[in-house]
Design an enzyme around this catalytic site. Structure first.
Site, PDB file in Angstrom:
ATOM      1  N   GLU A   1      -0.486  11.024   4.751  1.00  0.00           N
ATOM      2  CA  GLU A   1       0.577  10.802   4.305  1.00  0.00           C
ATOM      3  C   GLU A   1       1.311  11.616   3.484  1.00  0.00           C
ATOM      4  OE1 GLU A   1       4.036   7.293   3.281  1.00  0.00           O
ATOM      5  OE2 GLU A   1       2.293   7.275   2.599  1.00  0.00           O
TER       6      GLU A   1
ATOM      7  N   ASP B   1      -2.753   6.833   2.753  1.00  0.00           N
ATOM      8  CA  ASP B   1      -1.553   6.778   2.340  1.00  0.00           C
ATOM      9  C   ASP B   1      -1.417   7.130   1.186  1.00  0.00           C
ATOM     10  OD1 ASP B   1       0.599   4.528   2.787  1.00  0.00           O
ATOM     11  OD2 ASP B   1       0.286   3.712   0.582  1.00  0.00           O
TER      12      ASP B   1
END
Length: 744
Positions: A470, A417
């Site tokens: 990401e 993330d």
């Protein structure tokens, strides 16, 4: 004059009573006097009496003398050789027998110390935390934690009435770790660590950063659990996993928040075992190849969706089965997925952590895990703290966490993330709010090194597992291997494609002709990285609306737009990822605190969207042209981009290189992003043959107007190069059609 024993021990006793003794193992337990005879010293503040007993027979060896009313007991023996003993402690309400933890030697091995010093100890769940071990022939729990700047550390919990004086820990100076072995701790006991900073100031009680299970919120204690060897039944999947996750394999990912996918009738969560059966049946029916879970590391606040974890080594207890070990529960979940040929990916958050007092914040009274300069250590977007990636112990701990998920839980891949926030020192910061690197630039050199190392270690230990970034910027070589100076990820979310195409789709069709580049631009960089086209949870929250509600027009047009967009996505180069609920064409933004609106399936229109997703996944998995060349430019070719006035786009997907004679598989995709039907529409194609219409989002089975091509169309010959054939088709309104070439 010789001092009395009470006077001789006065300083040590005061330190014990005030939970500040610097070396309790050097004082408590068995120690020889100047004549070599063993003395036993015990601190038991609630005891009325204490006796040394034989641990096997229970026979009293010595009754101990109470030297201090605060609970210090002493006995002088005549023995010179150490012996195993237990304590019989009588309190106001009970008599307890236990082995004295201060008679045991160190548990952390020299090998573990050496590896941790070198930054290569990746079995940190065995070095730190609460581990059930057999030590010196005795079964018990070794509690250990990294806190090099603390002056005193105790483990407190249900087993010692949360009294920080009772189990002061031993400092292993070489690595700044504290440990204590306590026999006969019952499973399920809650515990935390009580720390004092270097100045002796008491800190808030800390949960164990290495705990294998945490208390269900709103509690935040850690739990003692026995991590048994799980009997896996996923050997077939594991042996073939590499072929399911290659860049040339079909990957269609269903992203799930376990707490809001589906709930019981009373609003309670399903547990991991129940979710395994419910979720696997559902995604298998829809044809997805993988499940991707929003973070399931332990986290305190439901509203963070798991993206602010406090326990990177623990599976969240939210979905625990009553009476079961949460570790085994999640292992069962993954095992069941694998037995049904479903891969499991997890979201993992090494970028930052919450500032809860019981967590990592100022863990030992210093910025141990976070960077001490707030210009690097504080995240303004989320009010969280940023890991100090340049500290070898911190990067080692983070990587060990990731490897644990791949090892102990057989997880197939990790999506990292907020990578962009890690790469840039000036991420979300104004001028003067960030600290440049040593070269004056805005690149976070320590984070870059960490990400490269993370990917190297994953590939070294689990070469058939994948990592996904990401990463929302234009950072180069995210999916390039390390030795070519790339970050080393296997895949990257294509955030640019998502933003551009959604921006296009929300426009009124009358204006789309002026923004064709929002559809076409993605191909300009589609093969620079190995991409996943991700329509994630972030696209259906924070007043963005859902995918359906972003589509313009009346209800029929909104659904038609959505269907056309999905088929365009499944046809476009890149692996696929869809957040749960999108297949239901939900009207309401995602709410983490309630289940999806499954009643939508009572509506024909919504059920037809779900059917389309099922058919798209089936077509995708059965059409190598749609996945084998995802990362190669020779698998894609535009054949219609200059009809912006009609907002019609057409392109080819093919498995082999461009060869008009014999491509292995060739598909023609035609997208019409206006409500206008076009009859007798000519499109040039590379090969002579029959072009079978294999999917049409305007078909009546999907809720369309049933404009189509009666199963397909034969090509006709034209003379100019390079595309010397054409098909003349009906282009349905707000629809995407796929044609498969069949050689005559």
């Amino acid at each position: 004059m010789a001092l009395s024993i009470e006077q001789d021990f006065e300083g040590d006793i005061d330190a014990l009573c005030e939970a500040r003794h610097s070396n309790p193992f050097a004082f408590l337990g068995l120690h020889p006097n100047q004549d070599g005879q063993l003395q036993c010293r015990v601190f038991a503040p609630e005891a009325k009496s204490v006796a040394m007993i034989d641990p096997n027979s229970g026979r009293v060896i010595h009754k101990m003398k109470k030297l201090d009313p605060r609970g210090f007991y002493f006995i002088q023996t005549r023995r010179k050789n150490r012996f195993r003993y237990a304590l019989k402690i009588a309190t106001e309400n009970a008599i307890v027998q236990c082995l004295d933890p201060y008679q045991f030697s160190e548990v952390i091995s020299e090998k573990q110390i050496q590896q941790f010093e070198q930054g290569v100890c990746y079995q940190l769940d065995e070095l730190f935390g609460a581990n059930i071990v057999e030590h010196e022939g005795v079964s018990g729990v070794c509690f250990s934690v990294w806190a090099p700047n603390a002056s005193h550390v105790s483990v407190v919990g249900d087993f010692n009435h949360w009294d920080g004086r009772r189990h002061s820990m031993r400092l292993r100076y070489e690595i700044g770790a504290w440990e204590i072995f306590i026999p006969n701790i019952e499973l399920g006991q809650r515990y935390k660590f009580e720390l004092k900073d270097r100045h002796g100031n008491l800190l808030p009680l800390k949960a164990d950063p290495f705990a294998k299970q945490g208390e269900l919120r709103p509690g935040n204690a850690s739990l003692v659990v026995h991590e048994k060897a799980y009997t896996w039944n996923d050997h077939t999947w594991i042996n073939q996993r590499a072929k399911y996750q290659k860049a040339s394999s079909p990957m269609s990912i269903y992203q799930v928040h376990l707490g809001s996918w589906r709930r019981k009738s009373d609003g309670c969560f399903f547990n991991y075992r129940e979710l395994a059966h419910e979720l696997v049946d559902y995604v298998s029916d829809l044809g997805f190849t993988h499940i991707q879970l929003l973070p399931i590391s332990e986290y305190p606040f439901d509203g963070s969706w798991g993206y602010q974890p406090t326990g990177l080594f623990a599976v969240t207890s939210r979905f625990k089965t009553d009476g079961k070990n949460v570790v085994e529960d999640f292992q069962y979940f993954v095992d069941y997925c694998h037995q049904h040929q479903i891969g499991v990916l997890i979201d993992w958050v090494p970028a930052h952590f919450p500032s809860d007092d019981h967590g990592l914040k100022q863990f030992d009274g210093t910025c141990l895990f976070e960077h001490k300069d707030p210009r690097r250590g504080f995240h303004p977007d989320w009010n969280t703290l940023i890991y100090n990636f340049g500290r070898k112990e911190v990067s080692q701990i983070l990587i060990a966490s990731a490897l644990r998920w791949l090892d102990k839980f057989h997880v197939d891949g990790i999506r990292v993330d907020a990578v962009a926030s890690m790469l840039y020192l000036n991420y979300s910061r104004k001028e003067g709010e960030w600290l440049p690197n040593i070269y004056g630039g805005h690149e976070n050199l320590e984070a870059i090194d960490f990400l490269k190392r993370f990917n190297r270690e994953v590939k070294q230990h689990f070469p058939d597992c994948i990592t996904i970034a990401e990463e929302s910027s234009a950072w180069p070589d995210v999916t390039t291997i390390n030795h070519l100076d790339g970050l080393g990820f296997d895949f990257k979310w294509n955030m640019g494609w998502m933003n551009d195409t959604l921006q296009y789709m929300k426009r009124d069709p009358i204006h789309r002709e002026y923004h064709a580049n929002e559809i076409t631009f993605g191909i300009d960089y589609a093969f620079n990285e190995r991409f996943i086209l991700a329509l994630s949870h972030d696209e259906v929250v924070h007043e963005k609306g859902t995918l359906l509600t972003r589509m313009p027009g009346d209800d029929w047009q909104r659904f038609a737009n959505l269907r056309a967009y999905f088929a365009f996505m499944w046809s476009h180069p890149g692996k696929k990822m869809l957040f749960m609920g999108a297949e239901l064409a939900t009207e309401n933004e995602w709410d983490f605190d309630s289940e999806l609106d499954w009643s939508l399936l009572n509506s024909t229109r919504n059920g037809q969207v779900q059917s389309l997703i099922r058919d798209l996944n089936k077509l995708y998995s059965n059409s190598p042209a749609l996945y084998r060349t995802d990362h190669r430019a020779d698998g894609f070719e535009w054949i219609q981009t200059n009809d912006s006035g009609s907002s019609i786009f057409a392109f080819i997907r093919q498995e082999s290189s461009v060869d008009c004679e014999r491509p292995s598989e060739l598909l023609v995709i035609v997208c019409n992003f206006t409500p206008q039907v076009h009859h007798q529409y000519s499109i040039r194609v590379p090969c002579a043959g029959f072009y079978r219409e294999i999917l049409n989002t305007d078909a009546d089975c999907y809720g369309g107007s049933h404009q189509g091509n009666m199963g397909g169309i034969n090509s006709t010959h034209i003379n100019d190069e390079p595309l010397e054939h054409r098909i003349v088709i009906t282009v349905p309104p707000l629809a995407t059609c796929l044609f498969r070439w069949e050689e005559k």
